[in-house]
Motif scaffolding. Sequence first.
Motif, PDB file in Angstrom:
ATOM      1  N   ALA A 278      -8.213  11.975   4.940  1.00 42.51           N
ATOM      2  CA  ALA A 278      -8.476  11.592   3.662  1.00 42.51           C
ATOM      3  C   ALA A 278      -8.611  12.716   2.547  1.00 42.51           C
ATOM      4  CB  ALA A 278      -9.946  10.659   3.708  1.00 42.51           C
ATOM      5  N   THR A 279      -9.248  13.829   2.918  1.00 44.85           N
ATOM      6  CA  THR A 279      -9.400  14.782   1.913  1.00 44.85           C
ATOM      7  C   THR A 279      -7.852  15.348   1.415  1.00 44.85           C
ATOM      8  OG1 THR A 279     -11.565  15.406   2.900  1.00 44.85           O
ATOM      9  CG2 THR A 279     -10.514  17.075   1.547  1.00 44.85           C
ATOM     10  N   LEU A 280      -7.108  15.388   2.134  1.00 45.51           N
ATOM     11  CA  LEU A 280      -5.779  15.945   1.931  1.00 45.51           C
ATOM     12  C   LEU A 280      -5.143  15.215   0.695  1.00 45.51           C
ATOM     13  CD1 LEU A 280      -3.629  16.375   5.319  1.00 45.51           C
ATOM     14  CD2 LEU A 280      -4.755  18.167   3.555  1.00 45.51           C
ATOM     15  N   GLY A 281      -5.533  13.689   0.727  1.00 47.91           N
ATOM     16  CA  GLY A 281      -4.965  12.915  -0.278  1.00 47.91           C
ATOM     17  C   GLY A 281      -5.591  13.408  -1.747  1.00 47.91           C
ATOM     18  N   LEU A 282      -6.734  13.732  -1.746  1.00 49.37           N
ATOM     19  CA  LEU A 282      -7.730  13.955  -2.916  1.00 49.37           C
ATOM     20  C   LEU A 282      -7.251  15.373  -3.451  1.00 49.37           C
ATOM     21  CD1 LEU A 282     -11.195  12.794  -1.473  1.00 49.37           C
ATOM     22  CD2 LEU A 282      -9.497  11.515  -2.900  1.00 49.37           C
TER      23      LEU A 282
ATOM     24  N   PRO B 157       0.904   0.174  -2.037  1.00 50.79           N
ATOM     25  CA  PRO B 157       0.759   1.014  -3.181  1.00 50.79           C
ATOM     26  C   PRO B 157       0.725   2.599  -2.308  1.00 50.79           C
ATOM     27  CG  PRO B 157      -0.940  -0.588  -3.045  1.00 50.79           C
ATOM     28  CD  PRO B 157      -0.195  -0.741  -1.694  1.00 50.79           C
ATOM     29  N   VAL B 158       1.220   3.560  -3.315  1.00 52.41           N
ATOM     30  CA  VAL B 158       1.058   4.847  -2.792  1.00 52.41           C
ATOM     31  C   VAL B 158       0.963   5.726  -4.154  1.00 52.41           C
ATOM     32  CG1 VAL B 158       2.801   6.698  -1.964  1.00 52.41           C
ATOM     33  CG2 VAL B 158       3.010   4.422  -0.991  1.00 52.41           C
ATOM     34  N   ALA B 159      -0.100   6.609  -3.885  1.00 48.47           N
ATOM     35  CA  ALA B 159      -0.232   7.553  -5.048  1.00 48.47           C
ATOM     36  C   ALA B 159       0.842   8.698  -4.930  1.00 48.47           C
ATOM     37  CB  ALA B 159      -1.560   8.040  -4.860  1.00 48.47           C
ATOM     38  N   LEU B 160       1.555   9.002  -5.876  1.00 42.74           N
ATOM     39  CA  LEU B 160       2.548   9.916  -5.805  1.00 42.74           C
ATOM     40  C   LEU B 160       2.288  11.357  -6.475  1.00 42.74           C
ATOM     41  CD1 LEU B 160       5.475   7.467  -7.137  1.00 42.74           C
ATOM     42  CD2 LEU B 160       5.037   8.022  -4.587  1.00 42.74           C
ATOM     43  N   PRO B 161       2.821  12.386  -5.680  1.00 48.20           N
ATOM     44  CA  PRO B 161       2.437  13.468  -6.314  1.00 48.20           C
ATOM     45  C   PRO B 161       3.358  13.902  -7.341  1.00 48.20           C
ATOM     46  CG  PRO B 161       3.925  13.940  -4.193  1.00 48.20           C
ATOM     47  CD  PRO B 161       3.590  12.356  -4.600  1.00 48.20           C
ATOM     48  N   PRO B 162       3.120  15.025  -8.014  1.00 48.59           N
ATOM     49  CA  PRO B 162       3.928  15.396  -9.373  1.00 48.59           C
ATOM     50  C   PRO B 162       5.221  15.850  -8.753  1.00 48.59           C
ATOM     51  CG  PRO B 162       1.879  16.443  -9.531  1.00 48.59           C
ATOM     52  CD  PRO B 162       1.746  15.747  -8.139  1.00 48.59           C
TER      53      PRO B 162
ATOM     54  N   ARG C 214       3.996   8.069 -13.613  1.00 53.25           N
ATOM     55  CA  ARG C 214       2.836   7.367 -14.011  1.00 53.25           C
ATOM     56  C   ARG C 214       1.869   7.702 -12.755  1.00 53.25           C
ATOM     57  NH1 ARG C 214       3.958   2.391 -16.263  1.00 53.25           N
ATOM     58  NH2 ARG C 214       1.937   1.742 -15.721  1.00 53.25           N
ATOM     59  N   GLY C 215       2.376   8.270 -11.545  1.00 52.12           N
ATOM     60  CA  GLY C 215       1.559   8.614 -10.514  1.00 52.12           C
ATOM     61  C   GLY C 215       1.382   7.542  -9.313  1.00 52.12           C
ATOM     62  N   PHE C 216       2.058   6.529  -9.472  1.00 51.21           N
ATOM     63  CA  PHE C 216       2.069   5.529  -8.363  1.00 51.21           C
ATOM     64  C   PHE C 216       3.287   4.498  -8.288  1.00 51.21           C
ATOM     65  CE2 PHE C 216      -2.376   6.034  -9.358  1.00 51.21           C
ATOM     66  CZ  PHE C 216      -2.984   5.977  -8.219  1.00 51.21           C
TER      67      PHE C 216
ATOM     68  N   ALA D  18      -6.021  -2.338  -5.563  1.00 55.00           N
ATOM     69  CA  ALA D  18      -6.001  -1.257  -4.670  1.00 55.00           C
ATOM     70  C   ALA D  18      -5.763  -0.068  -5.294  1.00 55.00           C
ATOM     71  CB  ALA D  18      -5.053  -1.452  -3.767  1.00 55.00           C
ATOM     72  N   ILE D  19      -5.021   0.215  -6.342  1.00 57.29           N
ATOM     73  CA  ILE D  19      -4.958   1.266  -7.359  1.00 57.29           C
ATOM     74  C   ILE D  19      -6.136   1.676  -7.994  1.00 57.29           C
ATOM     75  CG2 ILE D  19      -3.557   2.449  -9.098  1.00 57.29           C
ATOM     76  CD1 ILE D  19      -0.998   0.851  -8.333  1.00 57.29           C
ATOM     77  N   ALA D  20      -6.939   0.846  -8.526  1.00 53.18           N
ATOM     78  CA  ALA D  20      -7.938   0.985  -9.499  1.00 53.18           C
ATOM     79  C   ALA D  20      -9.261   1.429  -8.318  1.00 53.18           C
ATOM     80  CB  ALA D  20      -8.564  -0.253 -10.214  1.00 53.18           C
ATOM     81  N   ASP D  21      -9.400   0.858  -7.264  1.00 53.85           N
ATOM     82  CA  ASP D  21     -10.298   1.336  -6.265  1.00 53.85           C
ATOM     83  C   ASP D  21     -10.041   2.651  -5.896  1.00 53.85           C
ATOM     84  OD1 ASP D  21     -11.331  -1.271  -6.504  1.00 53.85           O
ATOM     85  OD2 ASP D  21     -10.357  -2.033  -4.566  1.00 53.85           O
ATOM     86  N   PHE D  22      -8.858   3.042  -5.690  1.00 55.21           N
ATOM     87  CA  PHE D  22      -8.396   4.435  -4.994  1.00 55.21           C
ATOM     88  C   PHE D  22      -8.772   5.409  -6.261  1.00 55.21           C
ATOM     89  CE2 PHE D  22      -5.560   7.985  -5.426  1.00 55.21           C
ATOM     90  CZ  PHE D  22      -5.749   8.608  -4.177  1.00 55.21           C
ATOM     91  N   LEU D  23      -8.532   5.047  -7.467  1.00 52.10           N
ATOM     92  CA  LEU D  23      -8.821   5.939  -8.387  1.00 52.10           C
ATOM     93  C   LEU D  23     -10.319   6.274  -8.656  1.00 52.10           C
ATOM     94  CD1 LEU D  23      -6.285   5.042 -11.220  1.00 52.10           C
ATOM     95  CD2 LEU D  23      -6.182   7.175  -9.827  1.00 52.10           C
ATOM     96  N   ASP D  24     -11.191   4.891  -8.506  1.00 55.05           N
ATOM     97  CA  ASP D  24     -12.675   5.233  -8.615  1.00 55.05           C
ATOM     98  C   ASP D  24     -12.957   6.009  -7.448  1.00 55.05           C
ATOM     99  OD1 ASP D  24     -12.648   3.745 -11.012  1.00 55.05           O
ATOM    100  OD2 ASP D  24     -13.096   1.722  -9.749  1.00 55.05           O
ATOM    101  N   GLU D  25     -12.428   5.735  -6.277  1.00 57.29           N
ATOM    102  CA  GLU D  25     -12.944   6.454  -5.134  1.00 57.29           C
ATOM    103  C   GLU D  25     -12.632   8.045  -5.095  1.00 57.29           C
ATOM    104  OE1 GLU D  25     -12.631   6.201  -0.071  1.00 57.29           O
ATOM    105  OE2 GLU D  25     -11.714   4.682  -1.321  1.00 57.29           O
TER     106      GLU D  25
END
Length: 450
Positions: free
Chosen positions: A432-436, A210-215, A287-289, A361-368
């Motif tokens: 990790a901060t870069l992704g946030l 799974p990948v969190a996609l940028p706009p 959708r972002g992912f 995994a996506i839900a955990d990422f969003l929570d974190e």
Amino acid sequence: MQGMDDADDPVEAAAELAREVAPDLDGIVVTIYPDADTLDTIRPGDADVETANGIARAVGRAMSEGGVEVFVQRADRGAFRRWLAGREDSSEARRTWVDRGRLLRGADALRALGLAAPPPEPPPPRFPPAPGPTADRLLAAHEDPEGGGFDALAEALIGAGRSDVLDLAVRKVRARQSDENAAELWADMLAAAGGAAVGPSGWAELVALPVALPPGAVPDAVALADGLIASGGLAPEEELRFLPGWRSPDAVAELSPVAVRRVLLDLAADREPRDLPPGDTDELARRGFGVLVGLRVDWAIPVWDVIEAGGGLPEEAPGEDETPEARGRALALDRWRGRFAAEHGGCVPLDLVPPSEVGGAIADFLDEAGGHLEGIGEIRAFVEAARREAGEVVCRPEIIGEALELTAYTVEGRFLDSLTLPPDRLPASAEATLGLIGVFVRLVRDAPGR
């Protein structure tokens, strides 16, 4: 156990050792040599070619009779030298060589050893057309984990394409017990479907990234997959092969156990899976992912030369997460994620998971991410200040040691301000901060216009 060096007949000693260790093995790699020069290149001074091939034949016979799958490699000096290049040249390393691209298995392997082919596999079990009785058998096996019959029956039903039986079993559990029990049964069937005795090494499984996609633009799927494979974060026995396009998390989540198995077989045969067509990248970006789907081939097949040299099976290694090698691979993955996020506007590859765990995994990422976002107020204030001055802004990140430096620019490339944060002022590692940060501001690799 009699040591190999003390044996009068090395061939018989090898066969005896093979019979001893066979109950603890599923597969074994043995090597045959075309001539003395090839043997001397790979195992200098170790044995004569007739003895080496006699040992391979005796071990193959003993292992096959013990129910162990035998893989055979025909030694090739060129392939061996290419494999050895860049590795430490030691007798221990040489014994681990496996020519992955040209392994023989099954009847081909036994014929190469001069042995009779095994009898054909029995036909798969046939199930009655009515799904009810078989669904009850499946539920009884699931409720008796000590009996060990669930995996075999689920595997047979998945292989036979009996979705009707699997679906009925889930409905019965939901009606008799609860939604939670039905979900547990479904998850167990998906897990059984996601791995099988297929592929060049004898075992392969489906994996998803799974990948969190940028706009905006979605990164190239092939470049992302190639970067992960080259990151240094994979174990030596792990081979990944990804489909070239993006897939939708929803489409992955909707796969039934039978469809999961079809996708696995398609990937093992290098076919585009009909059950999982490429996703619409514009919709995925909105959708972002997105998800990359691939095949993980397990090359952890014991090599006879290693067993023979050790006089038996090696002692069990420490847990995977405890070894320095495993920690080094985890660090390499984190560094790769950080680089990829910096170069692709905050795009964040998550962990490799089975397809059935993509949603979790996506839900955990969003929570974190939500928890960390509360801790990066200094960075958000920095970005908001830049926006108040210039409107739309972008940030160029740079990791310096364990610190993170952010430089804000207008989209036209005018410098606005910079912020350097040491590790004690970051909510997570710099990588990790870069992704946030990519959640609320577009990251760029270079200053705009340069």
